[in-house]
Design an enzyme around this catalytic site. Structure first.
Site, PDB file in Angstrom:
ATOM      1  N   HIS A   1       0.830  -1.201   0.046  1.00 59.11           N
ATOM      2  CA  HIS A   1      -0.099  -0.033  -0.162  1.00 59.11           C
ATOM      3  C   HIS A   1       0.760   1.144   0.015  1.00 59.11           C
ATOM      4  O   HIS A   1       0.361   2.223   0.588  1.00 59.11           O
ATOM      5  CB  HIS A   1      -0.996  -0.011   1.094  1.00 59.11           C
ATOM      6  CG  HIS A   1      -1.715  -1.341   1.355  1.00 59.11           C
ATOM      7  ND1 HIS A   1      -3.016  -1.297   0.742  1.00 59.11           N
ATOM      8  CD2 HIS A   1      -1.499  -2.249   2.083  1.00 59.11           C
ATOM      9  CE1 HIS A   1      -3.252  -2.698   1.186  1.00 59.11           C
ATOM     10  NE2 HIS A   1      -2.488  -3.183   1.950  1.00 59.11           N
TER      11      HIS A   1
ATOM     12  N   SER B   1      16.364  20.646 -17.437  1.00 57.87           N
ATOM     13  CA  SER B   1      15.136  21.680 -17.715  1.00 57.87           C
ATOM     14  C   SER B   1      15.633  23.048 -18.711  1.00 57.87           C
ATOM     15  O   SER B   1      16.938  23.226 -18.597  1.00 57.87           O
ATOM     16  CB  SER B   1      14.545  22.129 -16.537  1.00 57.87           C
ATOM     17  OG  SER B   1      14.135  23.329 -16.823  1.00 57.87           O
TER      18      SER B   1
ATOM     19  N   TYR C   1     -11.386 -13.967 -45.711  1.00 63.20           N
ATOM     20  CA  TYR C   1     -10.632 -12.699 -45.830  1.00 63.20           C
ATOM     21  C   TYR C   1     -11.481 -11.280 -46.129  1.00 63.20           C
ATOM     22  O   TYR C   1     -12.557 -11.514 -46.972  1.00 63.20           O
ATOM     23  CB  TYR C   1      -9.641 -12.749 -46.897  1.00 63.20           C
ATOM     24  CG  TYR C   1      -8.729 -11.501 -46.866  1.00 63.20           C
ATOM     25  CD1 TYR C   1      -7.684 -11.598 -46.130  1.00 63.20           C
ATOM     26  CD2 TYR C   1      -9.012 -10.314 -47.615  1.00 63.20           C
ATOM     27  CE1 TYR C   1      -6.769 -10.560 -46.125  1.00 63.20           C
ATOM     28  CE2 TYR C   1      -8.195  -9.119 -47.562  1.00 63.20           C
ATOM     29  CZ  TYR C   1      -7.030  -9.222 -46.665  1.00 63.20           C
ATOM     30  OH  TYR C   1      -6.340  -8.406 -46.565  1.00 63.20           O
TER      31      TYR C   1
HETATM   32  N1  ARG Z   1      -2.810  -6.034 -48.758  1.00 66.29           N
HETATM   33  C1  ARG Z   1      -3.683  -7.031 -47.994  1.00 66.29           C
HETATM   34  C2  ARG Z   1      -3.003  -7.376 -46.481  1.00 66.29           C
HETATM   35  O1  ARG Z   1      -2.379  -6.622 -45.971  1.00 66.29           O
HETATM   36  C3  ARG Z   1      -3.597  -8.423 -48.491  1.00 66.29           C
HETATM   37  C4  ARG Z   1      -4.388  -8.276 -49.989  1.00 66.29           C
HETATM   38  C5  ARG Z   1      -5.737  -8.985 -49.871  1.00 66.29           C
HETATM   39  N2  ARG Z   1      -6.393  -8.360 -50.816  1.00 66.29           N
HETATM   40  C6  ARG Z   1      -7.589  -8.697 -51.426  1.00 66.29           C
HETATM   41  N3  ARG Z   1      -8.280  -7.969 -52.250  1.00 66.29           N
HETATM   42  N4  ARG Z   1      -7.985 -10.036 -51.121  1.00 66.29           N
HETATM   43  O2  ARG Z   1      -3.750  -7.876 -45.923  1.00 66.29           O
END
Ligand code: ARG
Length: 477
Positions: A150, A271, A311
């Site tokens: 503490h 400073s 993705y």
């Molecule tokens: N430049 C992208 C990244 O850094 C990877 C490309 C994926 N692009 C796409 N149209 N599937 O993740």
């Protein structure tokens, strides 16, 4: 360079939109990896008879010659820029470079490869800091100081015990980073966009040539997931939290009020108006950088939340956070190593600041040991003494009051002092000299094992590079 993808179908992209969606500014981090992936992938295609040997080798030569990229938004990212370069060098032969692969598996693979290198760098720096802490602990055996709970003086401890607490917590940070390496050590190549390919490729071969210990089998998971990246950022953030606590203590300890440490001139600033100032600026920046890391973790976790599988370009926006996390953390570890290496501990000041009342727990223990009193009774009795002692020397007051209160002589009270108390804790982890030496020994062994882990990983990456070289040479014959 000519756009490779839009062909006759799409009009040219709006320039601002192109810049807005491009990863070119950050892709330099994975340039070498992308090159290597293309070499390994093409070598595999040739070996499987999917691409003509001479054409494949031409592509590989063109990849080898490529040294850095001009940042140009038109080609979206490093993946397209590399392909465009190869096509511009070898013509039609280069148009097979993207057979059975996609930017989606390629970028996931490249990030994993770069991350693994960064983890090894971070672990190396952490081990170096841990060794510095062991050395500083050994140099200060016998230095007694107040231990705090503490932020109030609690019990006497030793400076090595406190430094070993830093050492111990950093040990878990090393282990977390080691674990993040293993999570990243799976190769997505061959997943292509999300669905693998109908061509008879060899995923295991590509993984091996790129230094991975296994293939990441599930293709949708392979292109979708970035949890490995969050694991690393979490490991780095936790490291930064630990460093920020060490930094905070050193900042407080270097104040006039504490005076426990003096920062070296080389790591202090002054400073512009107050001529006497010496400021612990390195520790302050470490403390602040820990906040950056919390931000990186929150930013990346938020981007993954509710993101549909497979993705999405959102994933692109995560990656720069990974690189800045590594840069901030590695810089901070290195700077804390410099601080820990050279900070001067003021043993006299630490000892002088120890309040006698920090002996209260040991006095209660002695009443249990010597008089057979229950601990709670002893605790209450010593509490009373400490109240009466206010402003006066605790042991003196105990010597004055306790014999009368208990009706017995207590000659052993003379032996109660911070040094004897620190030396009396002989259990594993205790503050005594021998227990401390034991912890230092155990710590050295732990670091040796971690260094072995590091060397093994470095060696296996080197072996993979050599195997890639000889595999490509093998194709030439
Ligand atoms: N430049 C992208 C990244 O850094 C990877 C490309 C994926 N692009 C796409 N149209 N599937 O993740």
């Amino acid at each position: 360079m000519k756009d490779l993808l839009r062909g006759f179908r799409l009009k040219g992209m709006d320039e601002e939109a192109q810049r807005f969606t491009s990863s070119i500014p950050y892709d330099s981090e994975i340039f070498e990896q992308v090159k290597k992936i293309n070499v390994a992938h093409m070598a595999m295609l040739v070996s499987k008879g999917l691409v003509d040997r001479d054409e494949g080798l031409k592509c590989i030569e063109a990849l080898r010659e490529l040294n850095g990229l001009k940042p140009s938004y038109e080609l979206e990212d490093v993946h397209m820029a590399v392909e465009a370069h190869v096509i511009s060098k070898v013509g039609e032969a280069g148009e097979m470079l993207n057979l059975a692969k996609s930017r989606n598996d390629q970028v996931a693979t490249a990030i994993r490869m770069r991350l693994k290198e960064y983890v090894l760098d971070a672990v190396r720096e952490l081990l170096s800091l841990r060794k510095t802490l062991l050395r500083r602990a050994s140099e200060h055996l016998g230095v007694v100081m107040p231990g705090y709970t503490h932020m109030q003086q609690a019990q006497p401890v030793s400076l090595p015990t406190h430094l070993l607490a830093y050492f111990s917590s950093l040990g878990r940070d090393v282990k977390r980073l080691m674990a993040s390496y293993e999570f990243a050590d799976e190769c997505p190549m061959g997943s292509a966009a999300l669905a693998t390919t109908g061509f008879d490729i060899d995923r295991g071969l590509v993984a091996r040539l790129l230094g991975f210990s296994k293939v990441m089998e599930d293709p949708i998971d392979a292109v979708s997931s970035r949890d490995f990246l969050l694991d690393a950022i979490f490991g780095l953030m936790q490291t930064m939290l630990d460093l920020s606590r060490m930094a905070e203590e050193l900042i407080v300890w270097s104040s006039k009020e504490f005076g426990f440490v003096e920062m070296p001139d080389e790591l202090s600033s002054t400073s512009s108006i107050m001529p006497q100032k010496k400021n612990p600026v390195v520790c302050e920046i470490v403390r602040a950088k820990a906040s950056n890391l919390i931000g990186e973790l929150v930013a990346t976790a938020s981007m993954l939340k509710s993101l549909p599988y497979s993705y999405n370009l959102d994933l692109q926006e995560l990656t720069p956070h990974l690189w800045s996390s590594f840069r901030d953390a590695i810089d901070s570890i290195r700077m804390m190593n410099k601080v820990m290496d050279s900070v001067k501990f003021d043993a006299e000041r630490m000892r002088a600041d120890l309040d006698g009342s920090t002996l209260a727990t040991s006095l209660a223990d002695m009443l249990v040991e010597r008089l057979g009193m229950s601990f709670r009774k002893a605790h209450n009795l010593v509490g009373l003494i400490s109240k009466k002692a206010e402003g006066r020397e605790f042991v003196e007051v105990a010597k004055e009051l306790l014999p009368a209160m208990l009706g017995v002589e207590l000659p052993w009270l003379d032996s109660l002092n911070p040094e004897s108390v620190v030396e009396s804790r002989k259990v594993l982890g205790g503050t005594s000299r021998d227990s401390t030496l034991k912890l230092i020994e155990l710590g050295k062994k732990e670091v040796e094992k971690e260094e072995l882990w590091l060397d093994e990983r470095l060696a296996s990456l080197k072996r993979a590079d050599a195997e890639l070289e000889s595999f490509v040479s093998g194709l030439r014959r």
